[in-house]
Scaffold this motif. Structure first.
Motif, PDB file in Angstrom:
ATOM      1  N   ASP A  54       0.860  -1.194   0.000  1.00  0.00           N
ATOM      2  CA  ASP A  54       0.000   0.000   0.000  1.00  0.00           C
ATOM      3  C   ASP A  54       0.892   1.239   0.000  1.00  0.00           C
ATOM      4  N   VAL A  55       1.077   1.825  -1.164  1.00  0.00           N
ATOM      5  CA  VAL A  55       1.967   2.968  -1.330  1.00  0.00           C
ATOM      6  C   VAL A  55       1.551   4.156  -0.465  1.00  0.00           C
ATOM      7  N   THR A  56       0.287   4.238  -0.093  1.00  0.00           N
ATOM      8  CA  THR A  56      -0.175   5.365   0.717  1.00  0.00           C
ATOM      9  C   THR A  56       0.399   5.333   2.134  1.00  0.00           C
ATOM     10  N   GLN A  57       0.940   4.192   2.547  1.00  0.00           N
ATOM     11  CA  GLN A  57       1.555   4.091   3.874  1.00  0.00           C
ATOM     12  C   GLN A  57       3.017   4.545   3.862  1.00  0.00           C
ATOM     13  N   ASP A  58       3.577   4.717   2.677  1.00  0.00           N
ATOM     14  CA  ASP A  58       4.989   5.039   2.519  1.00  0.00           C
ATOM     15  C   ASP A  58       5.167   6.481   2.042  1.00  0.00           C
ATOM     16  N   SER A  59       6.426   6.911   2.007  1.00  0.00           N
ATOM     17  CA  SER A  59       6.692   8.234   1.441  1.00  0.00           C
ATOM     18  C   SER A  59       8.062   8.252   0.766  1.00  0.00           C
ATOM     19  N   VAL A  60       8.148   9.074  -0.259  1.00  0.00           N
ATOM     20  CA  VAL A  60       9.395   9.282  -0.998  1.00  0.00           C
ATOM     21  C   VAL A  60       9.306  10.659  -1.660  1.00  0.00           C
ATOM     22  N   ASP A  61      10.425  11.362  -1.685  1.00  0.00           N
ATOM     23  CA  ASP A  61      10.461  12.694  -2.284  1.00  0.00           C
ATOM     24  C   ASP A  61      10.687  12.577  -3.791  1.00  0.00           C
ATOM     25  N   MET A  62       9.590  12.469  -4.525  1.00  0.00           N
ATOM     26  CA  MET A  62       9.661  12.300  -5.979  1.00  0.00           C
ATOM     27  C   MET A  62      10.265  13.518  -6.686  1.00  0.00           C
ATOM     28  N   SER A  63      10.307  14.664  -6.028  1.00  0.00           N
ATOM     29  CA  SER A  63      10.881  15.859  -6.654  1.00  0.00           C
ATOM     30  C   SER A  63      12.389  15.710  -6.871  1.00  0.00           C
ATOM     31  N   LYS A  64      13.014  14.733  -6.221  1.00  0.00           N
ATOM     32  CA  LYS A  64      14.450  14.495  -6.396  1.00  0.00           C
ATOM     33  C   LYS A  64      14.756  13.657  -7.640  1.00  0.00           C
ATOM     34  N   LEU A  65      13.716  13.082  -8.245  1.00  0.00           N
ATOM     35  CA  LEU A  65      13.911  12.287  -9.451  1.00  0.00           C
ATOM     36  C   LEU A  65      14.002  13.215 -10.661  1.00  0.00           C
ATOM     37  N   PRO A  66      14.597  12.741 -11.755  1.00  0.00           N
ATOM     38  CA  PRO A  66      14.707  13.590 -12.955  1.00  0.00           C
ATOM     39  C   PRO A  66      13.336  14.100 -13.410  1.00  0.00           C
ATOM     40  N   VAL A  67      13.308  15.316 -13.905  1.00  0.00           N
ATOM     41  CA  VAL A  67      12.078  15.911 -14.415  1.00  0.00           C
ATOM     42  C   VAL A  67      11.638  15.195 -15.694  1.00  0.00           C
ATOM     43  N   ASP A  68      12.611  14.835 -16.523  1.00  0.00           N
ATOM     44  CA  ASP A  68      12.332  14.160 -17.786  1.00  0.00           C
ATOM     45  C   ASP A  68      11.940  12.705 -17.516  1.00  0.00           C
ATOM     46  N   LYS A  69      10.686  12.388 -17.728  1.00  0.00           N
ATOM     47  CA  LYS A  69      10.182  11.041 -17.441  1.00  0.00           C
ATOM     48  C   LYS A  69      10.578  10.017 -18.506  1.00  0.00           C
ATOM     49  N   ASN A  70      11.248  10.479 -19.560  1.00  0.00           N
ATOM     50  CA  ASN A  70      11.776   9.555 -20.560  1.00  0.00           C
ATOM     51  C   ASN A  70      13.233   9.190 -20.285  1.00  0.00           C
ATOM     52  N   ALA A  71      13.848   9.908 -19.346  1.00  0.00           N
ATOM     53  CA  ALA A  71      15.244   9.636 -19.005  1.00  0.00           C
ATOM     54  C   ALA A  71      15.345   8.322 -18.232  1.00  0.00           C
ATOM     55  N   GLY A  72      16.403   7.574 -18.491  1.00  0.00           N
ATOM     56  CA  GLY A  72      16.630   6.331 -17.761  1.00  0.00           C
ATOM     57  C   GLY A  72      16.944   6.594 -16.301  1.00  0.00           C
ATOM     58  N   ILE A  73      16.493   5.693 -15.449  1.00  0.00           N
ATOM     59  CA  ILE A  73      16.728   5.825 -14.022  1.00  0.00           C
ATOM     60  C   ILE A  73      16.795   4.426 -13.392  1.00  0.00           C
ATOM     61  N   ILE A  74      17.840   4.198 -12.604  1.00  0.00           N
ATOM     62  CA  ILE A  74      18.062   2.902 -11.955  1.00  0.00           C
ATOM     63  C   ILE A  74      17.829   3.069 -10.457  1.00  0.00           C
ATOM     64  N   PHE A  75      17.122   2.117  -9.865  1.00  0.00           N
ATOM     65  CA  PHE A  75      16.879   2.118  -8.423  1.00  0.00           C
ATOM     66  C   PHE A  75      17.551   0.905  -7.791  1.00  0.00           C
ATOM     67  N   TYR A  76      18.082   1.098  -6.592  1.00  0.00           N
ATOM     68  CA  TYR A  76      18.676  -0.038  -5.877  1.00  0.00           C
ATOM     69  C   TYR A  76      18.575   0.158  -4.373  1.00  0.00           C
ATOM     70  N   CYS A  77      18.788  -0.945  -3.649  1.00  0.00           N
ATOM     71  CA  CYS A  77      18.948  -0.899  -2.192  1.00  0.00           C
ATOM     72  C   CYS A  77      19.910  -2.019  -1.787  1.00  0.00           C
ATOM     73  N   ASN A  78      19.568  -2.803  -0.762  1.00  0.00           N
ATOM     74  CA  ASN A  78      20.510  -3.772  -0.186  1.00  0.00           C
ATOM     75  C   ASN A  78      20.374  -5.200  -0.689  1.00  0.00           C
ATOM     76  N   GLY A  79      19.821  -5.423  -1.840  1.00  0.00           N
ATOM     77  CA  GLY A  79      19.735  -6.775  -2.371  1.00  0.00           C
ATOM     78  C   GLY A  79      18.311  -7.278  -2.485  1.00  0.00           C
ATOM     79  N   ALA A  80      18.180  -8.545  -2.831  1.00  0.00           N
ATOM     80  CA  ALA A  80      16.868  -9.146  -3.114  1.00  0.00           C
ATOM     81  C   ALA A  80      15.919  -9.121  -1.930  1.00  0.00           C
ATOM     82  N   GLU A  81      16.455  -9.081  -0.719  1.00  0.00           N
ATOM     83  CA  GLU A  81      15.590  -9.056   0.457  1.00  0.00           C
ATOM     84  C   GLU A  81      15.189  -7.637   0.867  1.00  0.00           C
TER      85      GLU A  81
END
Length: 155
Positions: A91-118
């Motif tokens: 449920d994304v409504t329980q979470d938060s993230v500052d989307m304004s930090k992502l590129p303005v151009d929604k066609n630009a490539g962007i990679i997301f990562y964290c600490n692995g599969a878990e």
């Protein structure tokens, strides 16, 4: 002797039952992220490095102190504040993230990562980006451990 054997069986039964419950609980709470993400491309460290080298932005979804300890060289810190369940139908409504930090151009490539599969933060942030209309979303599912294992630069 029968009393001792019976006592042993009862104690062992309780121990085995407790162990089974703990094992099941751990499996439920430590479930790995899905192997795919609709609307995004799952990449390994080799592909992610190639994309970064070609100018694709890379986003670290981990909390600030993890980012400060070590992160992929050039990665931007955009922590995903997670309160939702660790499941594909979170449920994304329980979470938060500052989307304004992502590129303005929604066609630009962007990679997301964290600490692995878990770790679910990269998966969830990539999901939010796809839902926000980003067209070239990549998810480094095995995260920084895969990157480090390849000997790629961190800072």
């Amino acid at each position: 002797m029968d009393l001792n054997a019976g006592s042993f069986v009862r104690k062992t039964g309780i121990t085995l039952t407790s162990a089974a419950v703990l094992l099941f609980s751990s499996a439920v709470f430590a479930a790995d992220t899905p192997a795919s993400l609709k609307g995004a491309t799952v990449v390994d460290a080799v592909k992610a490095k190639s994309l970064v080298d070609s100018g694709v932005k890379i986003i670290d979804a981990r909390v600030a102190n993890e980012y400060a300890e070590a992160h992929i060289k050039g990665a931007l810190s955009v922590p995903y504040k997670e309160k939702s369940a660790k499941s594909a139908d979170f449920d994304v409504t329980q979470d938060s993230v500052d989307m304004s930090k992502l590129p303005v151009d929604k066609n630009a490539g962007i990679i997301f990562y964290c600490n692995g599969a878990e770790c679910w933060k990269g998966y969830k942030e990539a999901t939010v980006a796809v839902k926000a209309g980003y067209k070239a979303v990549y998810w480094l599912r095995l995260g920084i451990p895969d990157w480090k294992a390849k000997g790629y630069p961190i800072e």
